[in-house]
Design an enzyme around this catalytic site. Structure first.
Site, PDB file in Angstrom:
ATOM      1  NE  ARG A   7      -3.081  -0.062   3.107  1.00 20.76           N
ATOM      2  CZ  ARG A   7      -3.239   0.241   4.396  1.00 20.76           C
ATOM      3  NH1 ARG A   7      -2.847  -0.607   5.323  1.00 20.76           N
ATOM      4  NH2 ARG A   7      -3.780   1.388   4.748  1.00 20.76           N
ATOM      5  CB  SER A   9      -0.304   4.255   4.168  1.00 23.30           C
ATOM      6  OG  SER A   9       0.183   3.037   4.691  1.00 23.30           O
ATOM      7  CE  LYS A  76      -3.885  -3.008  13.378  1.00 27.81           C
ATOM      8  NZ  LYS A  76      -4.078  -2.070  14.495  1.00 27.81           N
ATOM      9  CG  ASP A  77      -4.832  -4.266   8.453  1.00 22.46           C
ATOM     10  OD1 ASP A  77      -5.623  -4.014   9.386  1.00 22.46           O
ATOM     11  OD2 ASP A  77      -3.921  -3.499   8.090  1.00 22.46           O
ATOM     12  CB  THR A 120     -10.335   4.199  18.923  1.00 19.09           C
ATOM     13  OG1 THR A 120     -10.012   2.914  18.366  1.00 19.09           O
ATOM     14  CG2 THR A 120     -11.632   4.091  19.709  1.00 19.09           C
ATOM     15  CB  SER A 122     -10.363  -0.382  17.059  1.00 21.81           C
ATOM     16  OG  SER A 122     -10.470  -1.585  17.768  1.00 21.81           O
ATOM     17  NE  ARG A 124      -8.176  -4.550  19.228  1.00 20.86           N
ATOM     18  CZ  ARG A 124      -7.318  -3.670  19.741  1.00 20.86           C
ATOM     19  NH1 ARG A 124      -7.088  -3.644  21.034  1.00 20.86           N
ATOM     20  NH2 ARG A 124      -6.686  -2.805  18.953  1.00 20.86           N
ATOM     21  NE  ARG A 125      -6.488   0.284  19.222  1.00 15.80           N
ATOM     22  CZ  ARG A 125      -5.913   0.515  18.055  1.00 15.80           C
ATOM     23  NH1 ARG A 125      -6.525   1.284  17.153  1.00 15.80           N
ATOM     24  NH2 ARG A 125      -4.738  -0.019  17.769  1.00 15.80           N
ATOM     25  NE  ARG A 142     -10.638   3.864   8.226  1.00 16.63           N
ATOM     26  CZ  ARG A 142     -10.959   3.550   6.973  1.00 16.63           C
ATOM     27  NH1 ARG A 142     -12.225   3.457   6.626  1.00 16.63           N
ATOM     28  NH2 ARG A 142     -10.028   3.331   6.077  1.00 16.63           N
ATOM     29  CG  ASN A 144      -2.281   9.358   7.318  1.00 12.96           C
ATOM     30  OD1 ASN A 144      -2.494  10.166   8.221  1.00 12.96           O
ATOM     31  ND2 ASN A 144      -1.951   9.747   6.094  1.00 12.96           N
ATOM     32  CB  VAL A 145       0.199   7.414  11.963  1.00 13.42           C
ATOM     33  CG1 VAL A 145       0.877   8.015  13.189  1.00 13.42           C
ATOM     34  CG2 VAL A 145       0.083   5.897  12.112  1.00 13.42           C
ATOM     35  CB  THR A 147      -5.214  11.692   9.497  1.00  5.93           C
ATOM     36  OG1 THR A 147      -4.704  11.915   8.174  1.00  5.93           O
ATOM     37  CG2 THR A 147      -6.636  12.223   9.576  1.00  5.93           C
ATOM     38  NE  ARG A 148      -6.478   6.170  12.375  1.00  4.08           N
ATOM     39  CZ  ARG A 148      -7.132   5.040  12.603  1.00  4.08           C
ATOM     40  NH1 ARG A 148      -7.202   4.541  13.814  1.00  4.08           N
ATOM     41  NH2 ARG A 148      -7.727   4.394  11.613  1.00  4.08           N
ATOM     42  CB  CYS A 235      -9.857  -7.145  11.327  1.00  9.84           C
ATOM     43  SG  CYS A 235     -10.394  -6.092   9.976  1.00  9.84           S
TER      44      CYS A 235
END
Length: 293
Positions: A7, A9, A76-77, A120, A122, A124-125, A142, A144-145, A147-148, A235
């Site tokens: 990818r 990213s 994990k993806d 988040t 997720s 799960r989180r 949502r 990339n790192v 952006t978050r 996931c």
């Protein structure tokens, strides 16, 4: 020449280069081939765009079409259902699988005030953090790192939760305000590990990948992913798992911790078994979690 699909990213490119550098050190020529996936271009919530597989389907299509020879995935993806003709040829040594907090003013999870806005993407989180009873307000994000993290530095959020492994590979651990204990927030199955996928009949590539394999990591993530598969969870489901090889009384053994988010909270269990049978361990713990429903 080994054509490595990745990818575009920043994190995916770094991970691809980690693998490429290892292969080059073994004497192989490697060319990076950028691939755009659905998860890269569609920033809708994961549940809306298909969850499992949105980051890997285009890479797998390129493998099957023989446009690339290997694809590097964040494990994990990677969906747990195998694809005929493809195999995970190597799983290298895993990075730290834990989640981390990046919060304003250097705050830790326990220091965030009630009502603090935490981002988040997720489920799960969300389930894990809700289960701690800290009174946090959780919101979906949502991107990339960069952006978050920018959501925190711009003051739009009080904190975000991310995977430590990605920040480590990007050289951004200095921005972490707390590494979360798995007792509080159990990681996603396979988090921190890379899966190098190739065509199952490509004996030359499989031979090239063999030195990159870490058996302990393979055993751990196989147990985690089998637990998730047995729970029939993708996931994006609220499932956490973490396995590790430890020294037991009679030699090495595999310990697996699992968590399943439910309407009435998070159920957590653990089990151990032989290192050479991670599949049975994953199935057993998943069935025990389901029996507790």
């Amino acid at each position: 020449m080994i054509r490595l699909g990745t990818r575009r990213s920043a994190l995916a490119t770094v991970q691809a280069n980690l693998v490429a550098d290892q292969l080059r050190a073994l004497g192989h020529e490697v060319e990076l081939v950028p691939i755009v996936t659905t998860g890269d271009v569609n920033l809708a919530p994961m549940q809306q765009i298909g969850g499992t597989g949105v980051f890997v389907s285009a890479l797998r299509d390129a493998l099957m079409a023989r446009e690339i020879d290997i694809a590097v995935h964040s494990l994990k993806d990677l969906p747990t259902i195998p694809v005929e003709g493809l195999t995970v040829g190597a799983i290298p040594v895993r990075e730290d699988p834990r989640d981390v907090l990046i919060a304003r003013d250097g705050l830790t999870l326990g220091e965030l005030p009630q009502g603090a806005l935490v981002g988040t993407g997720s489920a799960r989180r969300v389930a894990m953090l809700d289960g701690l009873g800290l009174g946090l307000e959780l919101t979906g994000i949502r991107g990339n790192v960069d952006t978050r993290i920018k959501l925190v530095t711009d003051g739009k959020l009080d904190a975000v939760v991310l995977a430590r492994a990605g920040l480590s590979r990007l050289g951004r651990l200095a921005e972490v305000t707390e590494t979360l204990d798995p007792i509080q927030v159990l990681p996603a199955p396979g988090q921190g590990a890379l899966g190098i996928e190739c065509r199952a009949d490509d004996t030359e590539v499989l031979a090239a990948l063999a030195p990159l394999e870490d058996p302990a990591t393979r055993a751990a993530v196989t147990a985690e992913r089998q637990m998730m598969a047995t729970l029939e969870a993708g996931c994006s489901a609220p499932v956490g798992a973490l396995a590790e090889v430890v020294e037991g009384e009679d030699g090495p053994e595999l310990w697996l911790r699992g968590a399943l988010g439910q309407d009435d909270g998070v159920r957590r269990l653990s089990a151990n078994g032989p290192v050479d049978d991670p599949v049975s361990l994953g199935i057993a713990l998943a069935n025990e979690l389901l029996e507790r429903e």
